[in-house]
Design a protein around this motif. Structure first.
Motif, PDB file in Angstrom:
ATOM      1  N   THR A   1       0.832  -1.207   0.000  1.00  0.00           N
ATOM      2  CA  THR A   1       0.000   0.000   0.000  1.00  0.00           C
ATOM      3  C   THR A   1       0.863   1.252   0.000  1.00  0.00           C
ATOM      4  N   VAL A   2       1.886   1.267   0.848  1.00  0.00           N
ATOM      5  CA  VAL A   2       2.776   2.437   0.922  1.00  0.00           C
ATOM      6  C   VAL A   2       3.476   2.665  -0.405  1.00  0.00           C
ATOM      7  N   GLN A   3       4.009   1.594  -0.986  1.00  0.00           N
ATOM      8  CA  GLN A   3       4.713   1.730  -2.256  1.00  0.00           C
ATOM      9  C   GLN A   3       3.764   2.130  -3.384  1.00  0.00           C
ATOM     10  N   GLY A   4       2.539   1.612  -3.348  1.00  0.00           N
ATOM     11  CA  GLY A   4       1.546   1.975  -4.357  1.00  0.00           C
ATOM     12  C   GLY A   4       1.206   3.451  -4.308  1.00  0.00           C
TER      13      GLY A   4
ATOM     14  N   GLY B   1       3.999   5.401  -5.605  1.00  0.00           N
ATOM     15  CA  GLY B   1       4.077   5.216  -7.051  1.00  0.00           C
ATOM     16  C   GLY B   1       3.206   6.182  -7.832  1.00  0.00           C
ATOM     17  N   ILE B   2       2.138   6.702  -7.244  1.00  0.00           N
ATOM     18  CA  ILE B   2       1.280   7.685  -7.936  1.00  0.00           C
ATOM     19  C   ILE B   2       1.649   9.113  -7.536  1.00  0.00           C
ATOM     20  N   GLY B   3       2.772   9.253  -6.831  1.00  0.00           N
ATOM     21  CA  GLY B   3       3.294  10.585  -6.520  1.00  0.00           C
ATOM     22  C   GLY B   3       2.863  11.159  -5.187  1.00  0.00           C
ATOM     23  N   ALA B   4       2.243  10.366  -4.329  1.00  0.00           N
ATOM     24  CA  ALA B   4       1.789  10.882  -3.038  1.00  0.00           C
ATOM     25  C   ALA B   4       2.933  10.884  -2.029  1.00  0.00           C
ATOM     26  N   ARG B   5       2.945  11.901  -1.183  1.00  0.00           N
ATOM     27  CA  ARG B   5       3.881  11.928  -0.063  1.00  0.00           C
ATOM     28  C   ARG B   5       3.197  11.219   1.103  1.00  0.00           C
ATOM     29  N   VAL B   6       3.744  10.092   1.529  1.00  0.00           N
ATOM     30  CA  VAL B   6       3.100   9.261   2.541  1.00  0.00           C
ATOM     31  C   VAL B   6       3.589   9.665   3.932  1.00  0.00           C
TER      32      VAL B   6
END
Length: 598
Positions: A557-560, A563-568
């Motif tokens: 989930t974190v990597q996904g 992958g769409i450009g979100a800062r987690v």
């Protein structure tokens, strides 16, 4: 303790409980029913303090007792054991002349008492110490309490090595050692300042016990109440009447007489519960749960004991500087969205200005929720959203109700789990409640501009999804999902919905980019990637407890999301998280050096 046994086939009784076990169980059960007639927290405290039955004590009451340093009174401890022993020895002298017979009677009653209350670490420690002291009296030798404590520690750890890992055992030993070793010195110091011996001894006992317990408390909970000593002094005089009266009431076969005794000691129990409730309103010192936190406390105790006032002043100055620097950093003057740090749970606060906010879920702990709202300065909540009734989303509701005036509540259409739902309804009381469905919208104004909330889920049609391997899929998929726009900020929050509900939202609603995504279900592996691709958030917030047993958040989930450009950002690493209109992020990070009020 709790256990779940899943059996195939029938049960076969290997051995029945013995007479002593059966009779003590009957006494506990009978006493529990009798104490139910005493209303309020005092009625739940009495069976806990007398027989160790904590089943009726509410989480809120236990939390109050913990915050003010009275946890040892929520259940049977070595103090109760000592009170029973001293009372028996004193009473028996009037009708049994021979000392050995009095000691033998006391020993027999105390053994039965252990079976009655069941052997907690502090009771075991007290029983071994008392046994050594009684044996020394029988033999006519001088009893050394400190040697007895050492013997108790050694024999119990040899018989059960796991006692060495038990926090209750460590606190019990530390408190007893403090009383035996430090108390005489502290009492002497107080007497030098003109205080009479009796009063000095009375003050020295909680001071000495707290001094040695403080480092262990910091290591376990990370918090220390400055009210602990005065609060223990205020309640110390009423513990003995409750213990003795309750013990007699438990043994009496006559219900009415037993009830009269409980009514008589109830004011004493009410005094304890009132002190705990009022004392819990004051902040506690929060230390890092590491060696630094323990070192701060030990250093403070050492400086005071050695009268190193200059060094003690320097330590206080360091603490003050830490307070000051961290208060400048978080949440920031113009914060708009804050994800509170509530452990393994959810709690989101959306700023409306003028000390008002929308709150979405309340986390599992009232204290943590109350601390978050207090830090943010929120006193009014026009809308409280409970996405669903799992405890990690509604358990902190009492903290919200205490911190701010709530004007309206949105709830999920599924009234499960039943216990959590009923508890939440009690807290909500007569406040306006709405069960919301997909498509509903409200508009409002705020200090940051016009706002709109659109309900994205649940559907007003009953949907049965196939359960995923995880807990509570049906309840999770009943969560309220919202699309919120306020001023320049857009936010999507979705409770614990799983892929079936996420997929239904994607197919039913036209989604667009959002600034902030509150990731569903603490970032679990059960996510529909299409939802997050459609939303394309700049910031993804994951509310999750450190070291949780669920594996949240999942690496996939974190990597996904990255992958769409979100800062987690995640609360287990970053602590509480605030975001302002420019999407600047500030964190109340769980730093190794952090000391604060809470």
């Amino acid at each position: 303790m709790a256990a779940l046994f899943i059996l195939e086939g029938g049960l076969h009784v290997i051995r029945a409980s013995n007479l002593l076990q059966r009779e003590t169980f009957k006494i506990r059960q009978r006493f529990s029913h009798r104490s139910e007639r005493i209303a309020g927290d005092s009625g739940t405290l009495i069976p806990g303090l007398v027989l160790g039955d904590t089943s009726r004590e509410s989480d809120e009451f236990v939390s109050h007792m913990r915050r003010v340093g009275l946890t040892h009174l929520t259940a049977v401890s070595g103090e109760n054991f000592a009170i029973i022993a001293a009372t028996l020895l004193w009473l028996s002298q009037w009708f049994i002349r021979r000392q050995k017979l009095r000691i033998l009677l006391t020993a027999v009653v105390l053994i039965a008492f252990i079976f009655l209350v069941r052997p907690s670490p502090s009771v075991l420690r007290a029983s071994v110490m008392t046994g050594v002291l009684l044996l020394s009296k029988v033999k006519g030798s001088r009893a050394d309490p400190l040697a007895s404590l050492g013997f108790a520690i050694g024999i119990l750890v040899l018989l059960d090595p796991f006692q060495a890992l038990d926090a209750g055992f460590a606190l019990s030993v530390a408190a007893t050692a403090g009383i035996l070793v430090l108390s005489p010195q502290v009492s002497g110091f107080i007497q030098l300042h003109g205080i009479k011996e009796g009063i000095a001894d009375f003050l020295a006992i909680p001071l000495s016990a707290t001094a040695l317990c403080a480092p262990i408390i910091i290591a376990i909970s990370g918090q220390l109440s400055l009210l602990s000593i005065p609060v223990n002094l205020l309640v110390s005089m009423v513990v003995a009447p409750i213990t003795i009266g309750g013990f007699i009431a438990a043994l009496l076969p006559w219900g009415n007489l037993s009830h009269l005794i409980l009514v008589a000691v109830n004011p004493c129990a009410h005094w304890i519960s009132w002190i705990a409730r009022e004392g819990a309103q004051f902040p506690v010192l929060l230390f890092p749960r590491n060696l630094l936190g323990i070192a701060f406390v030990l250093a403070g105790i050492f400086f005071i004991a050695k009268r190193k006032w200059r060094l003690f002043s320097i330590e206080l100055l360091i603490v003050a500087l830490i307070f000051f620097t961290q208060s400048l950093a978080w949440p920031g003057k113009n914060w708009q969205v804050v994800n509170c740090d509530v452990g393994q749970g959810d709690a989101l606060v959306i700023n409306l200005g003028k000390r008002q906010a929308i709150v979405i879920d309340t986390g599992p702990d009232p204290d943590l929720m109350q601390t978050c709202l207090k830090d943010l300065g929120i006193t009014k909540i026009p809308l409280l959203v409970l996405t669903h009734f799992h405890a990690d989303h509604v358990g902190g509701l009492a903290g919200v109700m205490k911190s701010a005036k709530v004007e309206s509540v949105w709830v999920s259409q599924m009234n499960e789990p039943v216990h959590e739902y009923e508890e939440a309804m009690k807290e909500i009381g007569n406040l306006p409640i709405s069960i919301v469905h997909q498509g509903e919208q409200i508009r409002f104004t705020s200090e940051f501009g016009a706002g709109q909330i659109e309900v994205m889920w649940p559907s007003d049609q009953k949907v049965d999804f196939v359960s995923l391997p995880g807990d509570g899929s049906a309840i999770n998929n009943s969560s309220i999902a919202l699309l919120i726009r306020i001023g320049a900020i857009s936010l999507f929050t979705a409770g614990d919905i799983e892929p079936p509900a996420q997929s239904a939202i994607v197919e039913a609603r036209g989604l667009s980019d959002v600034d902030i995504l509150k990731v569903a279900h603490h970032g679990s592996a059960y996510q529909d990637a299409r939802l997050y691709t459609e939303l394309h958030p700049d910031i993804a917030l994951i509310s999750v407890g450190s070291g949780n047993s669920y594996g949240h958040p999942a690496d996939s989930t974190v990597q996904g999301l990255r992958g769409i450009g979100a800062r987690v950002m995640r609360t287990d690493i970053d602590g509480a998280i605030s975001v302002d209109a420019s999407l600047r992020i500030r964190t109340n990070k769980k730093a190794w050096w952090k000391i604060s009020w809470g």
